[in-house]
Design a protein around this motif. Structure first.
Motif, PDB file in Angstrom:
ATOM      1  N   LEU A 159       0.832  -1.214   0.000  1.00 50.84           N
ATOM      2  CA  LEU A 159       0.000   0.000   0.000  1.00 50.84           C
ATOM      3  C   LEU A 159       0.862   1.258   0.000  1.00 50.84           C
ATOM      4  O   LEU A 159       0.538   2.246  -0.662  1.00 50.84           O
ATOM      5  CB  LEU A 159      -0.922  -0.004   1.226  1.00 50.84           C
ATOM      6  CG  LEU A 159      -1.990  -1.101   1.264  1.00 50.84           C
ATOM      7  CD1 LEU A 159      -2.783  -1.024   2.558  1.00 50.84           C
ATOM      8  CD2 LEU A 159      -2.928  -0.987   0.071  1.00 50.84           C
ATOM      9  N   VAL A 160       1.974   1.218   0.729  1.00 56.40           N
ATOM     10  CA  VAL A 160       2.888   2.366   0.739  1.00 56.40           C
ATOM     11  C   VAL A 160       3.448   2.617  -0.655  1.00 56.40           C
ATOM     12  O   VAL A 160       3.453   3.747  -1.158  1.00 56.40           O
ATOM     13  CB  VAL A 160       4.036   2.126   1.745  1.00 56.40           C
ATOM     14  CG1 VAL A 160       5.095   3.214   1.597  1.00 56.40           C
ATOM     15  CG2 VAL A 160       3.498   2.115   3.164  1.00 56.40           C
ATOM     16  N   LEU A 161       3.922   1.533  -1.300  1.00 53.43           N
ATOM     17  CA  LEU A 161       4.530   1.679  -2.627  1.00 53.43           C
ATOM     18  C   LEU A 161       3.521   2.125  -3.670  1.00 53.43           C
ATOM     19  O   LEU A 161       3.870   2.814  -4.631  1.00 53.43           O
ATOM     20  CB  LEU A 161       5.175   0.354  -3.047  1.00 53.43           C
ATOM     21  CG  LEU A 161       6.346  -0.126  -2.177  1.00 53.43           C
ATOM     22  CD1 LEU A 161       6.852  -1.466  -2.662  1.00 53.43           C
ATOM     23  CD2 LEU A 161       7.461   0.905  -2.176  1.00 53.43           C
ATOM     24  N   ALA A 162       2.259   1.731  -3.478  1.00 53.38           N
ATOM     25  CA  ALA A 162       1.218   2.117  -4.434  1.00 53.38           C
ATOM     26  C   ALA A 162       0.585   3.463  -4.093  1.00 53.38           C
ATOM     27  O   ALA A 162      -0.229   3.975  -4.859  1.00 53.38           O
ATOM     28  CB  ALA A 162       0.138   1.042  -4.480  1.00 53.38           C
ATOM     29  N   GLY A 163       0.950   4.044  -2.938  1.00 52.53           N
ATOM     30  CA  GLY A 163       0.376   5.320  -2.530  1.00 52.53           C
ATOM     31  C   GLY A 163      -1.114   5.252  -2.272  1.00 52.53           C
ATOM     32  O   GLY A 163      -1.853   6.206  -2.556  1.00 52.53           O
ATOM     33  N   GLN A 164      -1.563   4.139  -1.711  1.00 54.02           N
ATOM     34  CA  GLN A 164      -2.992   3.913  -1.540  1.00 54.02           C
ATOM     35  C   GLN A 164      -3.459   4.029  -0.092  1.00 54.02           C
ATOM     36  O   GLN A 164      -4.511   3.529   0.257  1.00 54.02           O
ATOM     37  CB  GLN A 164      -3.370   2.530  -2.078  1.00 54.02           C
ATOM     38  CG  GLN A 164      -3.141   2.375  -3.569  1.00 54.02           C
ATOM     39  CD  GLN A 164      -3.463   0.973  -4.060  1.00 54.02           C
ATOM     40  OE1 GLN A 164      -3.723   0.075  -3.269  1.00 54.02           O
ATOM     41  NE2 GLN A 164      -3.449   0.802  -5.375  1.00 54.02           N
ATOM     42  N   MET A 165      -2.665   4.673   0.787  1.00 53.49           N
ATOM     43  CA  MET A 165      -3.080   4.791   2.174  1.00 53.49           C
ATOM     44  C   MET A 165      -2.638   6.143   2.716  1.00 53.49           C
ATOM     45  O   MET A 165      -1.517   6.573   2.481  1.00 53.49           O
ATOM     46  CB  MET A 165      -2.479   3.667   3.012  1.00 53.49           C
ATOM     47  CG  MET A 165      -2.942   3.664   4.468  1.00 53.49           C
ATOM     48  SD  MET A 165      -2.273   2.261   5.392  1.00 53.49           S
ATOM     49  CE  MET A 165      -3.245   0.903   4.701  1.00 53.49           C
ATOM     50  N   PRO A 166      -3.516   6.856   3.444  1.00 51.66           N
ATOM     51  CA  PRO A 166      -3.141   8.148   4.049  1.00 51.66           C
ATOM     52  C   PRO A 166      -1.953   7.986   4.991  1.00 51.66           C
ATOM     53  O   PRO A 166      -1.801   6.971   5.661  1.00 51.66           O
ATOM     54  CB  PRO A 166      -4.403   8.559   4.813  1.00 51.66           C
ATOM     55  CG  PRO A 166      -5.508   7.801   4.173  1.00 51.66           C
ATOM     56  CD  PRO A 166      -4.912   6.509   3.709  1.00 51.66           C
TER      57      PRO A 166
END
Length: 487
Positions: A262-269
């Protein structure tokens, strides 16, 4: 007791041994089926014929701490040799002869009746064990402490593959002892540990039927309650604790890998990221990524967990990538280095949004690590490397230079491996042919096919440089897809 028809053949110095149980066994390795303070009863089928093997049998039984052995006088046993008797006398291990008119059941029932009070005490002890374990069902460390208190022992659990102490108790064996006792049962011997006063303490090991291959290490004490009966319950309880620990940790690994994705995909605040990282133990302001070359990432995860290093993991077929706290980087590298082919370390960073760039830096450092004396390279040490710094550039080089060699076709895959080994061996035909187990003529044919497929000559310095950069980039970045826009 004359009614039991026993005659002492050898080992009379051990006649004062305690006998908790008498058990009949005809297996070739009776020490695997009987435990401390138990009497082996045999008609002789388990006895070897040669004097050398008979001596080895007595030594095995002595190491297993059996009380002694009685052989039925039924003319089924092979001749008992003088060498066997000499070994028994030397070790104080009683060898008895049971008259053919006395059934083994008579001996067994006599021992059982004599030890009724002791057996009741054992059952009470086992009952206390399970009551104690019920009070700490989800805490393996407290469960180990409860077992130690119940039996009056010191113990620990080690991973068979890595030798790491995955569940330490009061016992603190040296790494050498763990490695010695983690070997298969047929290869290891009892190992002596010295305490602070210099006295010897014997530690024994038993393999556990756990999810991950593990070994139980127990320091023997003056108590004689830990016989085969008690040991069976102890091993089962420890196995449950180890499996609980492994299951909990693998759930943490899965959570960490999901968070990394999720961090690498930028999918989490970012605030949610920080909260979840704290739940996983990453509470520092500064973090570092380590990349380790390995085809067994789970082994490296095991040693990291045993070392108490909190981490965000990411497994690939050829690497283990972990984000750790800056203060824990030395402990993390020390843990994985003995099992990894090489290790790369990124620069410190503070925001999880920089995790992707930190991974690239760690992987880039990993490429230069094999040339370092200790196999570890930090990003700041290899800034001058000619390798690509990002996924997109790496995959462009790979596709442009290697072309069809990176396809899933078996033939091209074989050619790619040949090219990698040829360059790794500094273009030595002899070394490459021997490593690949092929004839030099076959190697020459493959090299010509590589030149044809890539359009590059293996004799031209410029072409060789491009091929080396491409295959090195492929080995590092092959599992990382470039993030290209489809618009």
């Amino acid at each position: 007791m004359p009614t039991l028809g026993q005659t002492v053949l050898a080992g009379a110095d051990g006649l004062d041994h305690v006998v908790l149980w008498a058990h009949s066994c005809e297996m070739p390795d009776p020490w695997s089926w009987l435990g401390p303070d138990e009497l082996l009863m045999t008609v002789g089928l388990c006895l070897p014929t040669s004097s050398k093997d008979q001596v080895a049998l007595i030594e095995h039984l002595k190491r297993a701490q059996l009380s002694g052995m009685t052989v039925g006088d039924d003319q089924m046993a092979p001749p008992l040799t003088p060498e066997m008797f000499a070994a028994a006398n030397r070790l104080g291990f009683p060898i008895l002869l049971t008259d053919h008119s006395v059934p083994f059941i008579t001996v067994g029932r006599t021992v059982a009746l004599a030890n009724e009070a002791g057996q009741a005490q054992q059952l009470l002890q086992i009952s206390r064990l399970y009551r104690a374990l019920n009070s700490v069902p989800s805490n393996p460390a407290e469960a180990i402490a409860a077992m130690e208190n119940t039996f009056g022992i010191r113990m620990a659990v080690a991973d068979r593959v890595t030798g790491a102490l995955i569940l330490p108790g009061a016992l603190d064996p040296s790494p050498e002892t763990v490695r010695a006792l983690s070997r298969p049962a047929k290869e290891r011997e009892a190992t002596n540990l010295g305490d602070e006063s210099g006295s010897a303490r014997k530690t024994k090991a038993w393999e556990l039927a756990a999810v991950r291959s593990s070994v139980l290490l127990v320091e023997e004490s003056g108590s004689r309650m830990l016989d085969a009966f008690a040991l069976t319950h102890l091993k089962q309880a420890v196995t449950v604790a180890v499996n609980n620990l492994h299951t909990t940790y693998m759930l943490t690994v899965a959570q960490g890998e999901h968070l990394t994705s999720l961090v690498l995909a930028g999918q989490m605040p970012i605030d949610v990221l920080a909260e979840q990282c704290q739940e996983l133990g990453l509470t520092e302001d500064a973090m570092v990524v380590i990349a380790a070359a390995t085809d067994k990432p789970n082994d490296l995860l095991t040693v990291l967990h045993a070392a108490g290093v909190a981490h965000l993991p990411r497994r690939t077929p050829a690497q283990l990538i972990c984000c750790v706290g800056h203060s824990a980087v030395d402990a993390a590298v020390s843990a994985v280095k003995p099992l990894a082919q090489a290790v790369g370390v990124s620069e410190p960073f503070s925001a999880l949004t920089d995790l992707g760039r930190a991974i690239d830096k760690a992987v880039w450092a990993l490429a230069a690590a094999p040339r370092q004396p200790d196999g570890v390279a930090k990003y700041e040490q290899v800034r001058g490397s000619v390798l690509p710094r990002d996924n997109e550039t790496a995959h462009e080089i790979i596709e442009t230079v290697l072309g069809p060699l990176i396809s899933a076709d078996a033939r091209n895959g074989r050619l790619l491996i040949t090219l990698i080994r040829f360059l790794a061996n500094d273009r030595s035909w002899t070394a490459t042919a021997e490593e690949l187990n092929i004839h030099r003529q076959s190697l020459g044919y493959r090299l010509r096919q590589i030149e044809s497929a890539t359009g590059r000559s293996l004799k031209d310095s410029r072409d060789i440089a491009e091929l080396w950069v491409a295959v090195t980039a492929w080995s590092i970045f092959r599992d990382k897809r470039p993030s290209r826009s489809t618009g």
